[in-house]
Design a protein around this motif. Structure first.
Motif, mmCIF file in Angstrom:
data_model
loop_
_atom_site.group_PDB
_atom_site.id
_atom_site.type_symbol
_atom_site.label_atom_id
_atom_site.label_comp_id
_atom_site.label_asym_id
_atom_site.label_seq_id
_atom_site.Cartn_x
_atom_site.Cartn_y
_atom_site.Cartn_z
ATOM 1 N N MET A 1 24.819 46.133 40.005
ATOM 2 C CA MET A 1 24.510 47.095 41.039
ATOM 3 C C MET A 1 25.056 46.619 42.387
ATOM 4 O O MET A 1 25.641 47.376 43.118
ATOM 5 N N MET A 2 24.851 45.339 42.702
ATOM 6 C CA MET A 2 25.296 44.803 43.978
ATOM 7 C C MET A 2 26.821 44.828 44.069
ATOM 8 O O MET A 2 27.374 45.156 45.106
ATOM 9 N N LYS A 3 27.503 44.473 42.972
ATOM 10 C CA LYS A 3 28.959 44.451 42.972
ATOM 11 C C LYS A 3 29.510 45.841 43.268
ATOM 12 O O LYS A 3 30.450 45.990 44.038
ATOM 13 N N ASN A 4 28.898 46.878 42.680
ATOM 14 C CA ASN A 4 29.329 48.243 42.904
ATOM 15 C C ASN A 4 29.142 48.644 44.364
ATOM 16 O O ASN A 4 30.002 49.285 44.946
ATOM 17 N N SER A 5 28.022 48.265 44.976
ATOM 18 C CA SER A 5 27.791 48.641 46.366
ATOM 19 C C SER A 5 28.748 47.899 47.296
ATOM 20 O O SER A 5 29.188 48.458 48.303
ATOM 21 N N MET A 6 29.104 46.669 46.981
ATOM 22 C CA MET A 6 30.071 45.928 47.802
ATOM 23 C C MET A 6 31.460 46.563 47.698
ATOM 24 O O MET A 6 32.161 46.668 48.701
ATOM 25 N N THR A 7 31.831 46.974 46.501
ATOM 26 C CA THR A 7 33.120 47.651 46.316
ATOM 27 C C THR A 7 33.143 48.947 47.103
ATOM 28 O O THR A 7 34.118 49.241 47.799
ATOM 29 N N ARG A 8 32.067 49.720 47.006
ATOM 30 C CA ARG A 8 31.975 50.974 47.736
ATOM 31 C C ARG A 8 32.050 50.727 49.242
ATOM 32 O O ARG A 8 32.708 51.462 49.972
ATOM 33 N N MET A 9 31.391 49.685 49.717
ATOM 34 C CA MET A 9 31.421 49.342 51.141
ATOM 35 C C MET A 9 32.840 48.986 51.574
ATOM 36 O O MET A 9 33.326 49.462 52.600
ATOM 37 N N LEU A 10 33.528 48.154 50.780
ATOM 38 C CA LEU A 10 34.888 47.749 51.102
ATOM 39 C C LEU A 10 35.827 48.958 51.140
ATOM 40 O O LEU A 10 36.625 49.105 52.069
ATOM 41 N N VAL A 11 35.718 49.808 50.144
ATOM 42 C CA VAL A 11 36.562 51.008 50.101
ATOM 43 C C VAL A 11 36.258 51.908 51.298
ATOM 44 O O VAL A 11 37.169 52.479 51.915
ATOM 45 N N GLY A 12 34.988 52.032 51.655
ATOM 46 C CA GLY A 12 34.606 52.843 52.805
ATOM 47 C C GLY A 12 35.192 52.318 54.104
ATOM 48 O O GLY A 12 35.732 53.081 54.914
ATOM 49 N N VAL A 13 35.099 51.014 54.312
ATOM 50 C CA VAL A 13 35.647 50.415 55.535
ATOM 51 C C VAL A 13 37.170 50.580 55.570
ATOM 52 O O VAL A 13 37.742 50.940 56.611
ATOM 53 N N LEU A 14 37.836 50.346 54.437
ATOM 54 C CA LEU A 14 39.285 50.535 54.381
ATOM 55 C C LEU A 14 39.669 51.992 54.636
ATOM 56 O O LEU A 14 40.674 52.271 55.301
ATOM 57 N N SER A 15 38.862 52.920 54.142
ATOM 58 C CA SER A 15 39.120 54.335 54.359
ATOM 59 C C SER A 15 39.013 54.694 55.840
ATOM 60 O O SER A 15 39.842 55.436 56.374
ATOM 61 N N VAL A 16 38.007 54.167 56.516
ATOM 62 C CA VAL A 16 37.856 54.428 57.954
ATOM 63 C C VAL A 16 39.051 53.859 58.721
ATOM 64 O O VAL A 16 39.615 54.532 59.596
ATOM 65 N N ILE A 17 39.455 52.642 58.399
ATOM 66 C CA ILE A 17 40.600 52.028 59.084
ATOM 67 C C ILE A 17 41.877 52.843 58.840
ATOM 68 O O ILE A 17 42.628 53.140 59.773
ATOM 69 N N ALA A 18 42.117 53.230 57.567
ATOM 70 C CA ALA A 18 43.299 54.041 57.249
ATOM 71 C C ALA A 18 43.241 55.386 57.956
ATOM 72 O O ALA A 18 44.265 55.900 58.417
ATOM 73 N N GLY A 19 42.046 55.966 58.060
ATOM 74 C CA GLY A 19 41.895 57.240 58.758
ATOM 75 C C GLY A 19 42.237 57.132 60.222
ATOM 76 O O GLY A 19 42.915 58.007 60.788
#
Length: 175
Positions: A1-19
């Motif tokens: 569960m924790m690994k999935n939330s960390m991946t989601r967090m990383l993807v979210g931060v990368l998405s904001v930066i790319a945006g």
């Protein structure tokens, strides 16, 4: 569960930066999106074609083959055709934004009582509005600039992913 939330967090931060980068440089974002979509459609078309070739049933082979042909043609048009900056990409982007907005609203339902719920709902509404902008062309300054639309979508998507990651992490610690 924790690994999935960390991946989601990383993807979210990368998405904001790319945006943010896409909003600051919309022409590059438009070209990159067209190229990425074209290559993705070519790869999907090739894989579907292989799948059709391996199929044993005639109906499955025909259906899969037609899907492969459509993906290959769309990919080639995006990469090499005159449609690369035209209506095909605009319509695909509009559909993607509408589906993305609907998905965010759907995934926000379990967060109804979470204080971050409005952020996910807001991200879904932003995606739906951007899809409407792309299809209607109103306002023209935004609809004509697909790179800026993609940038705004990436920021909204990233914010939703970060919030859902925080909610998932919070629910994991309360168990």
């Amino acid at each position: 569960m924790m690994k999935n939330s960390m991946t989601r967090m990383l993807v979210g931060v990368l998405s904001v930066i790319a945006g943010i980068l896409a909003v600051l440089n919309p022409l590059s974002a438009s070209i990159a999106a067209t190229t990425l979509a074209g290559w993705a459609l070519l790869i999907v078309g090739l894989l579907q074609g292989y799948s059709a070739w391996q199929s044993t049933g005639v109906k499955v082979r025909i259906g899969t083959g037609l899907g492969a042909a459509a993906a290959l043609v769309m990919g080639l048009l995006l990469l090499f055709g005159s449609f690369a900056e035209g209506s095909l990409l605009r319509n695909l982007l509009g559909l993607l934004l509408l589906f993305s907005g609907a998905a965010k609203l759907w995934f926000a339902r379990p967060l109804r009582h979470d204080p971050l719920f409005p952020v996910v709902i807001g991200a879904g509404v932003v995606s739906l509005l951007l899809g409407a902008v792309v299809f209607t062309g109103i306002p023209a300054f935004l609809a004509a600039n697909l790179g800026r639309v993609l940038g705004i979508e990436l920021i909204a998507n990233g914010a939703a992913l970060v919030v859902m990651s925080m909610a998932q992490r919070g629910s994991a610690t309360t168990r």
